[in-house]
Design a protein around this motif. Structure first.
Motif, PDB file in Angstrom:
ATOM      1  N   LYS A 175     -58.947 -36.280  25.773  1.00 50.55           N
ATOM      2  CA  LYS A 175     -59.458 -37.043  24.640  1.00 50.55           C
ATOM      3  C   LYS A 175     -60.417 -36.168  23.829  1.00 50.55           C
ATOM      4  O   LYS A 175     -61.597 -36.058  24.171  1.00 50.55           O
ATOM      5  N   PRO A 176     -59.915 -35.536  22.767  1.00 56.44           N
ATOM      6  CA  PRO A 176     -60.790 -34.730  21.912  1.00 56.44           C
ATOM      7  C   PRO A 176     -61.462 -35.590  20.850  1.00 56.44           C
ATOM      8  O   PRO A 176     -60.962 -36.653  20.484  1.00 56.44           O
ATOM      9  N   ASN A 177     -62.579 -35.102  20.340  1.00 57.05           N
ATOM     10  CA  ASN A 177     -63.292 -35.793  19.279  1.00 57.05           C
ATOM     11  C   ASN A 177     -63.886 -34.742  18.353  1.00 57.05           C
ATOM     12  O   ASN A 177     -64.674 -33.907  18.792  1.00 57.05           O
ATOM     13  N   SER A 178     -63.487 -34.780  17.084  1.00 54.45           N
ATOM     14  CA  SER A 178     -63.993 -33.830  16.103  1.00 54.45           C
ATOM     15  C   SER A 178     -63.759 -34.379  14.708  1.00 54.45           C
ATOM     16  O   SER A 178     -62.762 -35.066  14.464  1.00 54.45           O
ATOM     17  N   ALA A 179     -64.653 -34.043  13.799  1.00 47.31           N
ATOM     18  CA  ALA A 179     -64.464 -34.430  12.401  1.00 47.31           C
ATOM     19  C   ALA A 179     -63.264 -33.699  11.803  1.00 47.31           C
ATOM     20  O   ALA A 179     -62.740 -34.108  10.766  1.00 47.31           O
ATOM     21  N   PHE A 180     -62.801 -32.637  12.435  1.00 48.22           N
ATOM     22  CA  PHE A 180     -61.679 -31.855  11.921  1.00 48.22           C
ATOM     23  C   PHE A 180     -60.322 -32.381  12.395  1.00 48.22           C
ATOM     24  O   PHE A 180     -59.292 -31.898  11.950  1.00 48.22           O
ATOM     25  N   ILE A 181     -60.303 -33.342  13.292  1.00 48.87           N
ATOM     26  CA  ILE A 181     -59.039 -33.910  13.755  1.00 48.87           C
ATOM     27  C   ILE A 181     -58.601 -34.975  12.754  1.00 48.87           C
ATOM     28  O   ILE A 181     -59.351 -35.904  12.465  1.00 48.87           O
ATOM     29  N   PRO A 182     -57.390 -34.840  12.214  1.00 47.32           N
ATOM     30  CA  PRO A 182     -56.925 -35.831  11.240  1.00 47.32           C
ATOM     31  C   PRO A 182     -56.821 -37.218  11.871  1.00 47.32           C
ATOM     32  O   PRO A 182     -56.501 -37.349  13.040  1.00 47.32           O
ATOM     33  N   GLY A 196     -67.323 -20.890   6.072  1.00 48.87           N
ATOM     34  CA  GLY A 196     -68.745 -21.136   6.286  1.00 48.87           C
ATOM     35  C   GLY A 196     -69.054 -22.423   7.024  1.00 48.87           C
ATOM     36  O   GLY A 196     -70.186 -22.634   7.449  1.00 48.87           O
ATOM     37  N   ASN A 197     -68.082 -23.308   7.182  1.00 41.21           N
ATOM     38  CA  ASN A 197     -68.298 -24.543   7.943  1.00 41.21           C
ATOM     39  C   ASN A 197     -68.329 -24.240   9.429  1.00 41.21           C
ATOM     40  O   ASN A 197     -67.871 -23.193   9.869  1.00 41.21           O
ATOM     41  N   ARG A 198     -68.845 -25.163  10.189  1.00 40.26           N
ATOM     42  CA  ARG A 198     -68.903 -25.035  11.642  1.00 40.26           C
ATOM     43  C   ARG A 198     -67.898 -25.999  12.247  1.00 40.26           C
ATOM     44  O   ARG A 198     -67.884 -27.190  11.931  1.00 40.26           O
ATOM     45  N   PHE A 199     -67.028 -25.507  13.115  1.00 46.59           N
ATOM     46  CA  PHE A 199     -66.062 -26.351  13.816  1.00 46.59           C
ATOM     47  C   PHE A 199     -66.697 -26.782  15.126  1.00 46.59           C
ATOM     48  O   PHE A 199     -67.110 -25.942  15.920  1.00 46.59           O
ATOM     49  N   ASP A 200     -66.797 -28.076  15.352  1.00 43.72           N
ATOM     50  CA  ASP A 200     -67.334 -28.639  16.594  1.00 43.72           C
ATOM     51  C   ASP A 200     -66.304 -29.589  17.178  1.00 43.72           C
ATOM     52  O   ASP A 200     -65.707 -30.386  16.452  1.00 43.72           O
ATOM     53  N   LEU A 201     -66.120 -29.522  18.498  1.00 41.82           N
ATOM     54  CA  LEU A 201     -65.205 -30.425  19.170  1.00 41.82           C
ATOM     55  C   LEU A 201     -65.788 -30.766  20.533  1.00 41.82           C
ATOM     56  O   LEU A 201     -66.239 -29.885  21.254  1.00 41.82           O
ATOM     57  N   THR A 202     -65.820 -32.048  20.860  1.00 43.70           N
ATOM     58  CA  THR A 202     -66.190 -32.494  22.200  1.00 43.70           C
ATOM     59  C   THR A 202     -64.936 -33.100  22.827  1.00 43.70           C
ATOM     60  O   THR A 202     -64.039 -33.558  22.114  1.00 43.70           O
ATOM     61  N   TYR A 203     -64.862 -33.095  24.144  1.00 47.18           N
ATOM     62  CA  TYR A 203     -63.663 -33.593  24.798  1.00 47.18           C
ATOM     63  C   TYR A 203     -63.976 -34.066  26.206  1.00 47.18           C
ATOM     64  O   TYR A 203     -65.004 -33.724  26.796  1.00 47.18           O
ATOM     65  N   SER A 204     -63.051 -34.845  26.718  1.00 41.13           N
ATOM     66  CA  SER A 204     -63.034 -35.182  28.135  1.00 41.13           C
ATOM     67  C   SER A 204     -61.569 -35.139  28.566  1.00 41.13           C
ATOM     68  O   SER A 204     -60.665 -35.371  27.768  1.00 41.13           O
ATOM     69  N   ALA A 205     -61.361 -34.802  29.823  1.00 40.25           N
ATOM     70  CA  ALA A 205     -60.010 -34.751  30.379  1.00 40.25           C
ATOM     71  C   ALA A 205     -60.089 -35.292  31.797  1.00 40.25           C
ATOM     72  O   ALA A 205     -60.875 -34.802  32.611  1.00 40.25           O
ATOM     73  N   ASP A 206     -59.305 -36.328  32.062  1.00 35.35           N
ATOM     74  CA  ASP A 206     -59.332 -36.951  33.385  1.00 35.35           C
ATOM     75  C   ASP A 206     -57.981 -37.603  33.646  1.00 35.35           C
ATOM     76  O   ASP A 206     -57.001 -37.294  32.967  1.00 35.35           O
ATOM     77  N   GLU A 207     -57.938 -38.521  34.608  1.00 34.41           N
ATOM     78  CA  GLU A 207     -56.664 -39.163  34.937  1.00 34.41           C
ATOM     79  C   GLU A 207     -56.095 -39.966  33.775  1.00 34.41           C
ATOM     80  O   GLU A 207     -54.935 -40.333  33.774  1.00 34.41           O
TER      81      GLU A 207
END
Length: 134
Positions: A90-97, A75-86
Protein backbone atom coordinates in the motif's frame (compact mmCIF):
# COMPACT_ATOMS: atom_id res chain seq x y z
CA UNK A 1 37.10 5.84 -39.26
CA UNK A 2 34.22 4.12 -37.43
CA UNK A 3 36.62 3.18 -34.65
CA UNK A 4 37.72 6.82 -34.25
CA UNK A 5 34.13 8.06 -34.06
CA UNK A 6 33.21 5.32 -31.59
CA UNK A 7 36.27 6.15 -29.47
CA UNK A 8 35.32 9.85 -29.43
CA UNK A 9 31.74 9.07 -28.39
CA UNK A 10 32.98 6.78 -25.65
CA UNK A 11 35.39 9.46 -24.40
CA UNK A 12 32.58 12.04 -24.28
CA UNK A 13 30.33 9.63 -22.37
CA UNK A 14 33.03 8.89 -19.78
CA UNK A 15 33.94 12.57 -19.37
CA UNK A 16 30.32 13.77 -19.06
CA UNK A 17 29.52 15.36 -15.71
CA UNK A 18 27.75 13.03 -13.29
CA UNK A 19 26.29 15.07 -10.45
CA UNK A 20 25.28 11.94 -8.54
CA UNK A 21 28.64 10.29 -9.14
CA UNK A 22 30.15 12.25 -6.27
CA UNK A 23 27.37 11.52 -3.78
CA UNK A 24 28.44 10.20 -0.40
CA UNK A 25 26.54 8.33 2.27
CA UNK A 26 25.70 10.63 5.18
CA UNK A 27 23.68 8.20 7.32
CA UNK A 28 23.75 4.40 7.28
CA UNK A 29 22.03 2.94 10.32
CA UNK A 30 21.10 -0.77 10.22
CA UNK A 31 20.01 -3.38 12.72
CA UNK A 32 18.96 -6.97 12.07
CA UNK A 33 17.94 -9.18 14.98
CA UNK A 34 18.22 -12.33 12.84
CA UNK A 35 14.64 -13.33 13.61
CA UNK A 36 12.97 -11.35 10.83
CA UNK A 37 12.93 -8.06 12.74
CA UNK A 38 15.07 -5.38 11.14
CA UNK A 39 15.32 -1.67 10.51
CA UNK A 40 17.53 0.55 8.44
CA UNK A 41 17.85 4.17 7.49
CA UNK A 42 20.19 5.85 5.04
CA UNK A 43 20.67 9.27 3.50
CA UNK A 44 23.04 10.45 0.80
CA UNK A 45 24.46 13.86 -0.01
CA UNK A 46 22.42 14.07 -3.23
CA UNK A 47 19.11 13.97 -1.33
CA UNK A 48 18.20 10.28 -1.48
CA UNK A 49 16.77 8.99 1.79
CA UNK A 50 15.05 5.79 2.84
CA UNK A 51 13.99 4.10 6.03
CA UNK A 52 12.35 0.73 6.53
CA UNK A 53 11.11 -1.29 9.48
CA UNK A 54 10.42 -5.01 9.07
CA UNK A 55 8.91 -7.78 11.17
CA UNK A 56 7.80 -11.37 10.52
CA UNK A 57 4.24 -11.67 9.24
CA UNK A 58 1.48 -14.03 10.28
CA UNK A 59 1.69 -15.98 7.00
CA UNK A 60 5.49 -16.30 6.82
CA UNK A 61 6.08 -13.10 4.88
CA UNK A 62 8.05 -10.04 5.94
CA UNK A 63 5.82 -7.16 6.96
CA UNK A 64 7.41 -3.80 6.21
CA UNK A 65 6.66 -0.16 6.49
CA UNK A 66 8.80 2.74 5.48
CA UNK A 67 9.36 5.69 3.23
CA UNK A 68 11.79 7.01 0.68
CA UNK A 69 12.41 10.34 -0.99
CA UNK A 70 14.64 11.99 -3.56
CA UNK A 71 14.93 15.22 -5.52
CA UNK A 72 13.40 15.34 -8.98
CA UNK A 73 15.13 17.10 -11.90
CA UNK A 74 12.46 19.85 -11.85
CA UNK A 75 13.37 20.72 -8.25
CA UNK A 76 10.39 19.03 -6.58
CA UNK A 77 10.86 16.41 -3.89
CA UNK A 78 9.39 12.93 -4.42
CA UNK A 79 8.12 11.40 -1.16
CA UNK A 80 6.47 8.01 -0.78
CA UNK A 81 5.40 6.12 2.33
CA UNK A 82 4.31 2.49 2.20
CA UNK A 83 3.36 -0.60 4.10
CA UNK A 84 3.53 -4.20 2.90
CA UNK A 85 1.92 -7.07 4.77
CA UNK A 86 -0.48 -9.98 4.30
CA UNK A 87 -2.94 -7.48 2.81
CA UNK A 88 -0.55 -6.39 0.05
CA UNK A 89 1.58 -3.37 -0.79
CA UNK A 90 0.00 0.00 0.00
CA UNK A 91 1.93 3.05 -1.25
CA UNK A 92 0.96 6.62 -0.47
CA UNK A 93 2.30 9.64 -2.34
CA UNK A 94 1.06 12.87 -3.86
CA UNK A 95 2.73 11.67 -7.08
CA UNK A 96 0.54 8.56 -7.42
CA UNK A 97 -2.32 9.25 -9.83
CA UNK A 98 -5.80 8.93 -8.38
CA UNK A 99 -9.16 8.34 -10.00
CA UNK A 100 -11.03 11.49 -10.89
CA UNK A 101 -14.69 11.78 -9.99
CA UNK A 102 -17.05 10.82 -12.78
CA UNK A 103 -18.72 13.70 -14.62
CA UNK A 104 -22.37 14.28 -13.71
CA UNK A 105 -23.66 13.07 -17.08
CA UNK A 106 -21.82 9.73 -16.67
CA UNK A 107 -23.31 9.24 -13.20
CA UNK A 108 -26.75 9.94 -14.68
CA UNK A 109 -26.19 7.46 -17.55
CA UNK A 110 -25.05 4.74 -15.13
CA UNK A 111 -28.19 5.30 -13.06
CA UNK A 112 -30.30 4.87 -16.22
CA UNK A 113 -28.50 1.61 -17.06
CA UNK A 114 -29.04 0.29 -13.51
CA UNK A 115 -32.72 1.14 -13.77
CA UNK A 116 -32.99 -0.67 -17.12
CA UNK A 117 -31.24 -3.75 -15.70
CA UNK A 118 -33.69 -3.80 -12.77
CA UNK A 119 -36.49 -3.75 -15.33
CA UNK A 120 -35.00 -6.76 -17.15
CA UNK A 121 -33.10 -5.16 -20.05
CA UNK A 122 -30.06 -7.08 -21.33
CA UNK A 123 -27.25 -6.39 -23.81
CA UNK A 124 -24.86 -8.52 -25.82
CA UNK A 125 -21.07 -8.23 -25.70
CA UNK A 126 -21.18 -5.57 -28.45
CA UNK A 127 -23.42 -3.31 -26.38
CA UNK A 128 -26.49 -3.97 -28.49
CA UNK A 129 -29.69 -4.14 -26.51
CA UNK A 130 -31.32 -7.58 -26.61
CA UNK A 131 -34.47 -7.08 -24.55
CA UNK A 132 -36.80 -4.21 -23.88
CA UNK A 133 -38.30 -3.04 -20.63
CA UNK A 134 -41.11 -5.15 -19.29
Amino acid sequence: MKLVVLSCLLAFAVAAPRPDGDAVTLVDDRTDDGDGNFQYRFETSNGIAEQRLGAPGSEGQSNMQGDFSFDLPDGNRFDLTYSADENGYKPNSAFIPTDHPLPAHVVELLAIVEDLVRQGATWNDKGERLTRRK
